[in-house]
Design a protein around this motif. Structure first.
Motif, mmCIF file in Angstrom:
data_model
loop_
_atom_site.group_PDB
_atom_site.id
_atom_site.type_symbol
_atom_site.label_atom_id
_atom_site.label_comp_id
_atom_site.label_asym_id
_atom_site.label_seq_id
_atom_site.Cartn_x
_atom_site.Cartn_y
_atom_site.Cartn_z
ATOM 1 N N THR A 1 0.974 -1.331 0.066
ATOM 2 C CA THR A 1 0.134 -0.235 -0.009
ATOM 3 C C THR A 1 0.923 1.324 -0.318
ATOM 4 O O THR A 1 0.549 2.026 -0.910
ATOM 5 N N LEU A 2 2.416 1.505 0.759
ATOM 6 C CA LEU A 2 3.668 2.349 0.877
ATOM 7 C C LEU A 2 3.171 2.321 -0.763
ATOM 8 O O LEU A 2 3.552 4.107 -1.037
ATOM 9 N N ILE A 3 4.041 1.659 -0.875
ATOM 10 C CA ILE A 3 4.448 1.838 -2.405
ATOM 11 C C ILE A 3 3.408 2.447 -3.782
ATOM 12 O O ILE A 3 3.575 3.079 -4.453
ATOM 13 N N GLY A 4 2.396 1.613 -3.519
ATOM 14 C CA GLY A 4 0.916 2.659 -4.238
ATOM 15 C C GLY A 4 0.625 3.674 -4.052
ATOM 16 O O GLY A 4 0.773 4.685 -5.002
ATOM 17 N N ALA A 5 0.649 4.369 -2.938
ATOM 18 C CA ALA A 5 0.760 5.342 -2.744
ATOM 19 C C ALA A 5 1.961 6.387 -3.354
ATOM 20 O O ALA A 5 1.775 7.213 -3.991
ATOM 21 N N ALA A 6 3.059 5.969 -2.895
ATOM 22 C CA ALA A 6 4.364 6.800 -3.173
ATOM 23 C C ALA A 6 4.325 6.845 -5.126
ATOM 24 O O ALA A 6 4.568 7.563 -5.640
ATOM 25 N N THR A 7 4.319 5.640 -5.597
ATOM 26 C CA THR A 7 4.403 5.878 -6.906
ATOM 27 C C THR A 7 2.427 6.536 -7.748
ATOM 28 O O THR A 7 2.580 7.189 -8.744
ATOM 29 N N THR A 8 1.447 6.597 -6.804
ATOM 30 C CA THR A 8 0.150 6.866 -7.341
ATOM 31 C C THR A 8 0.127 8.437 -7.358
ATOM 32 O O THR A 8 -0.488 8.990 -8.570
ATOM 33 N N ILE A 9 0.269 8.766 -6.479
ATOM 34 C CA ILE A 9 0.196 10.031 -5.616
ATOM 35 C C ILE A 9 1.067 11.049 -7.102
ATOM 36 O O ILE A 9 0.572 11.772 -7.599
ATOM 37 N N PRO A 10 2.585 11.452 -7.111
ATOM 38 C CA PRO A 10 3.113 11.508 -8.263
ATOM 39 C C PRO A 10 2.386 12.274 -9.652
ATOM 40 O O PRO A 10 2.302 13.417 -9.808
ATOM 41 N N THR A 11 2.142 10.493 -10.261
ATOM 42 C CA THR A 11 1.735 10.836 -11.528
ATOM 43 C C THR A 11 0.177 10.830 -11.438
ATOM 44 O O THR A 11 -0.377 12.396 -12.684
ATOM 45 N N SER A 12 -0.256 11.619 -10.498
ATOM 46 C CA SER A 12 -1.891 11.780 -10.513
ATOM 47 C C SER A 12 -2.099 13.496 -10.814
ATOM 48 O O SER A 12 -2.612 13.529 -11.424
ATOM 49 N N ILE A 13 -1.231 13.423 -9.787
ATOM 50 C CA ILE A 13 -1.356 14.812 -9.667
ATOM 51 C C ILE A 13 -0.726 15.413 -10.853
ATOM 52 O O ILE A 13 -1.054 16.676 -11.020
#
Length: 448
Positions: A306-318
Motif C-alpha cells: 500500500t505504501l508503494i502504491g501511494a508513493a507511486t500513484t500520488i505524484p503521477t496522479s497530480i
C-alpha cells in the motif's frame, strides 16, 4: 436577500451555493425568479480551502471503507471460515456489491430532487456519514458468515448514500479548466486512504474490532468539517417535478444513443475496474497461499504494498492530471495507463517471489495514478446533462460497483482452473479485460 457568490463558488441558474459555510444546518437565502432555467456549468475557480475540505471528506470516507474491503473483511472471513475463505468472501462481497449497485443510483436520483433548505447534497452526506459509522459497528461484531453478509450489505448501503452526496460535488462546483487537477486530488484519496487503512490494520491486528472501528472515527471528523465548508447547491421546491416511478427507474439508465460518449466511458470504466478488482479483492489470499505469509504477518506485506502504491500513484496522479489539463488531452493518458496497469498485474500473477510482486506493484502504481486522475476528468466532460448530475454520476457508479458483483461471481470459475485456488489465472483474466476497456475508451469522440 441574495448575495453575490464568493470566489471559488458559482451561483448558477437553478441553484445557489451561497449558504453560510460555517453552519451545515443553516437555512439558505431565498431564490430569485432568475434561477429557474436549467443549471449551467460552473465557471469560477474553486478555492484552495474548498479543494482541501473536499479532499479530506473523500479521504475520511475511503479510510473507513477501503480497509474493510481490502484487509479486515478478508481476515474476518478467514477467521470465521478458514477452509472455505475464498468462496465465503465471494458471497460476502457479491451481496454487498449488489446492494451498492442499487443504492447509489436511487439516492443519487433522490439527491437531484432534494429541495431541502440545507441544500441538495448536504442531507445525504450527513445521513450517510452517521449511518455508515453505525454500520461499521455491526460489521466489527459479526460472528458468522450470515451476519457478515448482512452487516457488509448494510455498510455498502450507507456508504453509498454518503457517496451519492459527495460524488456530484465535483461537477456541481468545479469548472472545466480545474477538472484534471481536482479530479487528481480526489483520485489519490483512495490511495492515501489505503495506506492509512493498512497502517491502522497493522497497528491494531490481530484485534479486528479495533481495526474496523478506528477508521470510522476519521470518517466522522473529516466529513463533518466538509459539511461546515460546503456552499451547497440548492433547488427550489417548485422546480421539482411530480414523482414519476418510470422516470425514477431511469435513474439506472442513460441512453447510449443520446449520450454515446458517456456510454463508451461507462463501458471502459466497467472493464478496467473489473481488471483491477480481481487483484484487489484476492491479493491477501494470494499472499497467504503463494508466498507463505500468515494471518499474523500478512498485514506487514499489505502495508508495504500500500505504501508503494501511494508513493507511486500520488505524484503521477497530480502531475499527469495537470499535464492533461494543459495539453487538453485525455484519451491517450487513459489508454497507456490502463494497459500498463494490466501488464503489471500479469507480471504479479506470475511472480516467483514476493520481490517480483513488489516490482510489479511499483509499475502498476505509477500507471494507476495517471488513470485515476485523467479518466475522472474525461468522464466529467462527457456527462450528458448539467441538470441530472447526481443521476448520471449514479449511472457511472454502476461501472464501479458492477465489477464488485461480477468478480466474486466469476472468480470461482478462474480459481478452479488446474485444481483450485488458481489466483494467477484470475489476475491474468482480469488484466485482459482491463486492456479491452482501455481500447473501448479510444472511441470517445467529444474528448481528445
Amino acid at each position: 436577500m441574495d448575495h453575490p457568490p464568493e470566489k471559488g463558488h458559482t451561483a448558477v441558474d437553478e441553484y445557489r451555493t451561497d449558504a453560510a459555510p460555517l453552519d451545515p444546518m443553516a437555512a439558505t437565502a431565498s431564490v430569485t425568479a432568475e434561477e429557474s432555467v436549467p443549471p449551467a456549468a460552473p465557471e469560477r475557480l474553486v478555492t484552495a480551502g474548498f479543494q482541501t475540505s473536499l479532499f479530506f471528506a473523500f479521504l475520511g470516507t475511503w479510510t473507513a471503507l477501503l480497509p474493510a474491503t481490502g484487509i479486515t473483511l478478508a481476515l474476518k472471513v478467514n477467521q470465521i471460515d478458514p477452509s472455505g475463505k475464498a468462496t465465503s468472501l465471494s458471497l460476502v462481497l457479491g451481496v454487498g456489491a449488489f446492494v451498492a449497485l442499487v443504492a447509489q443510483n436511487i439516492f443519487g436520483a433522490l439527491s437531484d430532487r432534494t429541495s431541502s433548505r440545507f441544500g441538495m447534497r448536504r442531507p445525504w452526506i450527513l445521513g450517510g456519514m452517521v449511518t455508515g459509522a453505525a454500520s461499521l459497528l455491526g460489521l466489527a461484531f459479526a460472528s458468522n458468515i450470515p451476519m457478515l453478509v448482512g452487516t457488509w450489505a448494510l455498510t455498502q448501503l450507507t456508504f453509498n448514500i454518503l457517496l451519492a452526496g459527495l460524488n456530484p460535488v465535483i461537477p456541481d462546483q468545479v469548472p472545466r479548466r480545474q477538472l484534471g487537477r481536482v479530479s487528481g486530488l480526489i483520485g489519490i484519496t483512495q490511495v492515501i486512504a489505503g495506506v492509512a487503512g493498512a497502517f491502522l490494520a497493522q497497528a491494531f491486528l490481530p484485534d479486528l474490532t479495533a481495526a474496523i472501528l478506528i477508521p470510522g472515527v476519521a470518517l466522522l471528523v473529516l466529513v463533518t468539517v466538509f459539511l461546515f465548508v460546503l456552499k451547497d447547491r440548492r433547488l427550489r421546491r417548485e422546480d421539482v417535478a411530480p414523482f414519476d416511478l418510470l422516470l425514477f427507474l431511469k435513474a439506472f439508465w442513460t441512453s447510449p444513443r443520446k449520450a454515446p460518449d458517456f456510454a463508451l466511458a461507462w463501458v471502459s470504466r466497467l472493464l478496467v475496474t473489473f481488471g483491477n478488482m480481481t487483484l484487489a479483492n484476492y491479493q491477501l489470499y494470494f499472499l497467504l497461499d503463494r508466498f507463505g505469509f500468515t494471518q499474523a504477518n500478512v498485514g506487514q506485506a499489505v502495508l508495504l504494498l500500500t505504501l508503494i502504491g501511494a508513493a507511486t500513484t500520488i505524484p503521477t496522479s497530480i502531475l499527469l492530471g495537470r499535464l492533461s489539463d494543459r495539453l487538453g488531452r485525455r484519451k491517450m493518458f487513459v489508454l497507456l495507463s490502463a494497459i500498463i496497469v494490466a501488464v503489471a498485474h500479469i507480471v504479479a500473477a506470475m511472480a516467483p517471489s514476493f520481490a517480483v510482486f513488489v516490482i510489479a506493484a511499483v509499475v502498476a502504481g505509477l500507471a494507476l495514478g495517471a488513470y485515476l486522475a485523467v479518466d475522472q476528468a474525461l468522464i466529467a466532460e462527457v456527462l450528458p446533462s448539467r441538470g441530472d448530475v447526481a443521476k448520471d454520476m449514479g449511472v457511472l457508479h454502476l461501472a464501479n460497483v458492477l465489477p464488485q458483483t461480477l468478480v466474486p461471481v466469476t472468480a470461482p470459475l478462474f480459481l478452479m482452473i488446474g485444481g483450485g485456488d488458481n489466483y494467477a489465472a484470475l489476475f491474468i483474466g482480469g488484466a485482459i479485460v482491463a486492456i479491452i476497456g482501455a481500447i473501448v475508451n479510444q472511441f470517445i469522440r467529444s474528448v481528445r
